[in-house]
Design an enzyme around this catalytic site. Sequence first.
Site, PDB file in Angstrom:
ATOM      1  N   CYS A   1     133.020 134.481  72.506  1.00  0.00           N
ATOM      2  CA  CYS A   1     132.770 135.476  73.745  1.00  0.00           C
ATOM      3  C   CYS A   1     131.831 135.007  74.615  1.00  0.00           C
ATOM      4  O   CYS A   1     130.852 134.092  73.992  1.00  0.00           O
ATOM      5  CB  CYS A   1     132.306 136.888  72.872  1.00  0.00           C
ATOM      6  SG  CYS A   1     131.738 138.151  73.810  1.00  0.00           S
TER       7      CYS A   1
ATOM      8  N   SER B   1     129.224 136.317  75.512  1.00  0.00           N
ATOM      9  CA  SER B   1     127.928 136.356  75.085  1.00  0.00           C
ATOM     10  C   SER B   1     127.331 135.738  73.990  1.00  0.00           C
ATOM     11  O   SER B   1     126.022 135.333  74.147  1.00  0.00           O
ATOM     12  CB  SER B   1     127.943 138.133  74.034  1.00  0.00           C
ATOM     13  OG  SER B   1     128.316 138.957  74.815  1.00  0.00           O
TER      14      SER B   1
ATOM     15  N   HIS C   1     125.700 132.858  76.501  1.00  0.00           N
ATOM     16  CA  HIS C   1     124.524 133.532  77.012  1.00  0.00           C
ATOM     17  C   HIS C   1     123.237 133.056  76.047  1.00  0.00           C
ATOM     18  O   HIS C   1     122.539 132.583  76.605  1.00  0.00           O
ATOM     19  CB  HIS C   1     124.492 134.887  77.056  1.00  0.00           C
ATOM     20  CG  HIS C   1     125.131 135.352  78.300  1.00  0.00           C
ATOM     21  ND1 HIS C   1     125.100 134.950  79.740  1.00  0.00           N
ATOM     22  CD2 HIS C   1     126.247 136.150  78.543  1.00  0.00           C
ATOM     23  CE1 HIS C   1     125.684 135.463  80.561  1.00  0.00           C
ATOM     24  NE2 HIS C   1     126.543 136.539  79.786  1.00  0.00           N
TER      25      HIS C   1
ATOM     26  N   HIS D   1     130.337 136.682  66.684  1.00  0.00           N
ATOM     27  CA  HIS D   1     130.308 138.339  66.568  1.00  0.00           C
ATOM     28  C   HIS D   1     131.695 139.202  66.820  1.00  0.00           C
ATOM     29  O   HIS D   1     131.640 140.331  66.639  1.00  0.00           O
ATOM     30  CB  HIS D   1     129.245 138.900  67.388  1.00  0.00           C
ATOM     31  CG  HIS D   1     129.430 138.665  68.883  1.00  0.00           C
ATOM     32  ND1 HIS D   1     129.355 137.643  69.540  1.00  0.00           N
ATOM     33  CD2 HIS D   1     130.175 139.720  69.676  1.00  0.00           C
ATOM     34  CE1 HIS D   1     129.853 137.851  70.912  1.00  0.00           C
ATOM     35  NE2 HIS D   1     130.162 139.162  70.998  1.00  0.00           N
TER      36      HIS D   1
ATOM     37  N   CYS E   1     135.175 142.860  69.490  1.00  0.00           N
ATOM     38  CA  CYS E   1     134.268 142.666  70.626  1.00  0.00           C
ATOM     39  C   CYS E   1     134.834 143.052  72.035  1.00  0.00           C
ATOM     40  O   CYS E   1     134.655 144.183  72.863  1.00  0.00           O
ATOM     41  CB  CYS E   1     133.436 141.412  70.900  1.00  0.00           C
ATOM     42  SG  CYS E   1     132.187 141.393  72.100  1.00  0.00           S
TER      43      CYS E   1
END
Length: 361
Positions: A38, A40, A43, A59, A162
């Site tokens: 992902c 995320s 990041h 996740h 997610c």
Amino acid sequence: MKAAVLREVGKPLQIEDVQISKPGPHEVLIRTAAAGLCHSDLHFMQGSYPHPLPAVLGHESSGIVEQVGSEVRTVKPGDHVITCLSAYCGHCEFCLTGSMSLCVSPETKRGKDDEPRLSAANGPMMQYLNLSSFAEHMLIHEHACVAIRKDMPLDVAALIGCSVTTGVGAAIHTSNVRPGETVAVIGCGGVGLAAVNGAAIAGASRIIAIDMVASKGNLAMEFGATDFIDASKTDAVKEVLEMTSGGVHHSFEAIGLAKTAEQCFNMLRRGGTANIIGMIPVGQMVSVMGAAFLGEKKLQGSLMGSNRFPVDMPRFVDFYMSGKLKLDHMISQRIKLEQVNEGFDEMKKGELARSVIVFDA
């Protein structure tokens, strides 16, 4: 167990041996089946968002329950499950008023004086977003997973953990898209495509997908988009306003940039709602014209699709099995844990929808 560890911001993940504890009273030990990559995660790898290190990332995942704690009542050994980073306690104000995804109760984590869930031979190891799914096993709170039907392919199920829940949920929960309304989605990665799909399921009459990569157009159409704008060649806001005679009812930003968040707001009609799904880096500011609020335009955030995941995720599985969710098109490649850094390199190019780590059974 083998796990992908982030030890230093800006550096590749390292495949290491990590120790994992035994389940406590409300905990579940899961053998990881699949984990999606992902944005995320990227990041945190790049330092746009801080996290204590070293940490096992990941996740977006699915797996099979191997052990449960003495007080666990929601799942049992052998269950196929999808995980969710928004673990909930079940009795705080957020949970009791129907906003489970906003729960931040420390009860879903181990205390500072407890044995950590994860550890390494050379020191502590942090759990990431309640899950740490770039690993062969996960040890999580029972309220961070939900059992699903066993005929659901687990590699596809991981996406629901997610991107699907975030994107579809943003459309049907956070913004409450209604039949006949118009929608624009900026960013056609996994989350953006899920938002497109969610808007289609909700009955939107026109769904405009927007991306800088022209090849994403056909993919967006497969998920339910009625139109596609190549933002590398035109002013996306101007195009949306012209195509809809004044703007859309709902817009969704699924990239995580201040600029696209502003565009998301500026392409609204009077009374419209802009939903910021992407993780805008810490410190960046979003600017909008104050006069626009006189038209009752709304700018709001969306966290994990405002989910009630124990209810939502099994329903999303049913949507996939009945053909309503187009998740087969979302997986661009299946990789091994050892290829995780190559997967993130591909993500940076912006051409793939989703890469999924598939663990050996």
